[in-house]
Motif scaffolding. Structure first.
Motif, PDB file in Angstrom:
ATOM      1  N   TYR A  13       0.857  -1.001   0.246  1.00 35.99           N
ATOM      2  CA  TYR A  13      -0.086   0.560   0.023  1.00 35.99           C
ATOM      3  C   TYR A  13       0.768   1.729   0.376  1.00 35.99           C
ATOM      4  O   TYR A  13       0.459   2.533  -0.219  1.00 35.99           O
ATOM      5  N   GLU A  14       2.192   1.464   0.159  1.00 39.36           N
ATOM      6  CA  GLU A  14       3.202   2.051   0.051  1.00 39.36           C
ATOM      7  C   GLU A  14       3.418   2.590  -1.122  1.00 39.36           C
ATOM      8  O   GLU A  14       3.832   2.096  -2.369  1.00 39.36           O
ATOM      9  N   MET A  15       3.542   4.080  -1.127  1.00 35.82           N
ATOM     10  CA  MET A  15       3.656   4.552  -2.318  1.00 35.82           C
ATOM     11  C   MET A  15       5.075   4.309  -2.840  1.00 35.82           C
ATOM     12  O   MET A  15       6.313   5.165  -2.100  1.00 35.82           O
ATOM     13  N   PRO A  16       6.648   4.425  -3.886  1.00 34.48           N
ATOM     14  CA  PRO A  16       7.865   4.439  -3.994  1.00 34.48           C
ATOM     15  C   PRO A  16       7.930   5.613  -4.177  1.00 34.48           C
ATOM     16  O   PRO A  16       7.531   6.173  -4.075  1.00 34.48           O
ATOM     17  N   ASN A  17       8.764   6.016  -3.255  1.00 30.60           N
ATOM     18  CA  ASN A  17       9.933   6.681  -3.162  1.00 30.60           C
ATOM     19  C   ASN A  17      11.486   6.501  -4.047  1.00 30.60           C
ATOM     20  O   ASN A  17      12.160   6.373  -3.573  1.00 30.60           O
ATOM     21  N   ASN A  18      10.935   6.924  -4.943  1.00 29.29           N
ATOM     22  CA  ASN A  18      12.670   6.484  -6.239  1.00 29.29           C
ATOM     23  C   ASN A  18      13.722   7.960  -6.222  1.00 29.29           C
ATOM     24  O   ASN A  18      12.708   8.748  -6.631  1.00 29.29           O
ATOM     25  N   GLN A  19      14.631   7.410  -5.428  1.00 31.10           N
ATOM     26  CA  GLN A  19      15.231   8.808  -5.729  1.00 31.10           C
ATOM     27  C   GLN A  19      16.594   8.720  -6.502  1.00 31.10           C
ATOM     28  O   GLN A  19      16.959   6.866  -6.525  1.00 31.10           O
ATOM     29  N   ILE A  20      16.978  10.168  -6.781  1.00 24.94           N
ATOM     30  CA  ILE A  20      18.245   9.397  -7.781  1.00 24.94           C
ATOM     31  C   ILE A  20      19.407  10.442  -7.585  1.00 24.94           C
ATOM     32  O   ILE A  20      18.723  11.144  -7.206  1.00 24.94           O
ATOM     33  N   CYS A  21      20.811   9.620  -6.670  1.00 28.84           N
ATOM     34  CA  CYS A  21      21.983  10.597  -7.048  1.00 28.84           C
ATOM     35  C   CYS A  21      22.965  10.727  -7.580  1.00 28.84           C
ATOM     36  O   CYS A  21      23.351   9.530  -8.297  1.00 28.84           O
ATOM     37  N   PHE A  22      22.697  12.219  -8.031  1.00 31.07           N
ATOM     38  CA  PHE A  22      24.400  12.696  -9.125  1.00 31.07           C
ATOM     39  C   PHE A  22      25.178  13.212  -8.541  1.00 31.07           C
ATOM     40  O   PHE A  22      25.045  13.849  -7.578  1.00 31.07           O
ATOM     41  N   ILE A  23      25.866  12.542  -8.828  1.00 30.87           N
ATOM     42  CA  ILE A  23      27.992  12.772  -8.728  1.00 30.87           C
ATOM     43  C   ILE A  23      28.054  13.583  -9.311  1.00 30.87           C
ATOM     44  O   ILE A  23      28.613  14.601  -7.955  1.00 30.87           O
ATOM     45  N   THR A  24      27.628  13.782 -10.549  1.00 35.30           N
ATOM     46  CA  THR A  24      28.637  15.009 -10.738  1.00 35.30           C
ATOM     47  C   THR A  24      27.587  15.664 -12.198  1.00 35.30           C
ATOM     48  O   THR A  24      26.549  15.107 -12.035  1.00 35.30           O
ATOM     49  N   GLN A  25      28.018  16.889 -11.331  1.00 36.79           N
ATOM     50  CA  GLN A  25      27.067  18.010 -13.095  1.00 36.79           C
ATOM     51  C   GLN A  25      27.214  17.540 -14.402  1.00 36.79           C
ATOM     52  O   GLN A  25      26.532  17.952 -15.152  1.00 36.79           O
ATOM     53  N   ARG A  26      28.220  16.941 -15.037  1.00 34.53           N
ATOM     54  CA  ARG A  26      28.718  16.491 -16.111  1.00 34.53           C
ATOM     55  C   ARG A  26      27.226  15.386 -16.829  1.00 34.53           C
ATOM     56  O   ARG A  26      26.642  15.417 -17.494  1.00 34.53           O
ATOM     57  N   ALA A  27      26.645  14.034 -15.166  1.00 29.44           N
ATOM     58  CA  ALA A  27      26.052  13.076 -15.443  1.00 29.44           C
ATOM     59  C   ALA A  27      24.404  14.242 -15.647  1.00 29.44           C
ATOM     60  O   ALA A  27      23.618  13.418 -16.261  1.00 29.44           O
ATOM     61  N   ILE A  28      24.048  15.287 -14.954  1.00 27.96           N
ATOM     62  CA  ILE A  28      23.010  16.349 -14.789  1.00 27.96           C
ATOM     63  C   ILE A  28      22.868  16.234 -16.074  1.00 27.96           C
ATOM     64  O   ILE A  28      21.718  16.451 -16.168  1.00 27.96           O
ATOM     65  N   ASP A  29      23.826  16.828 -16.654  1.00 29.71           N
ATOM     66  CA  ASP A  29      24.063  17.430 -17.847  1.00 29.71           C
ATOM     67  C   ASP A  29      23.463  16.443 -19.317  1.00 29.71           C
ATOM     68  O   ASP A  29      22.663  17.253 -19.808  1.00 29.71           O
ATOM     69  N   ARG A  30      23.941  14.938 -18.920  1.00 32.84           N
ATOM     70  CA  ARG A  30      23.474  14.520 -20.172  1.00 32.84           C
ATOM     71  C   ARG A  30      22.556  13.688 -19.388  1.00 32.84           C
ATOM     72  O   ARG A  30      21.640  13.105 -20.598  1.00 32.84           O
ATOM     73  N   CYS A  31      22.155  13.735 -18.814  1.00 34.81           N
ATOM     74  CA  CYS A  31      20.149  12.851 -18.434  1.00 34.81           C
ATOM     75  C   CYS A  31      19.549  13.699 -18.162  1.00 34.81           C
ATOM     76  O   CYS A  31      18.283  12.597 -18.363  1.00 34.81           O
TER      77      CYS A  31
END
Length: 51
Positions: A13-31
């Protein structure tokens, strides 16, 4: 402590709490890409939507 079948039923009955942690700004910019921004207006509890 919950027994297995009780905890299993509870989690269904719980809503999933999916979280993603980006370590670098490059990964954020690309994804990630910006789509839209929306303003959220909060109303006081004493006000109704029709006021």
């Amino acid at each position: 402590m919950l027994v297995y079948h009780t905890s299993d039923q509870h989690l269904s009955y719980e809503m999933p709490n999916n979280q993603i942690c980006f370590i670098t700004q490059r990964a954020i910019d690309r994804c990630l890409r910006f789509i839209v921004a929306e303003e959220i207006i909060r109303m006081h509890k004493s006000m109704s939507a029709t006021d």
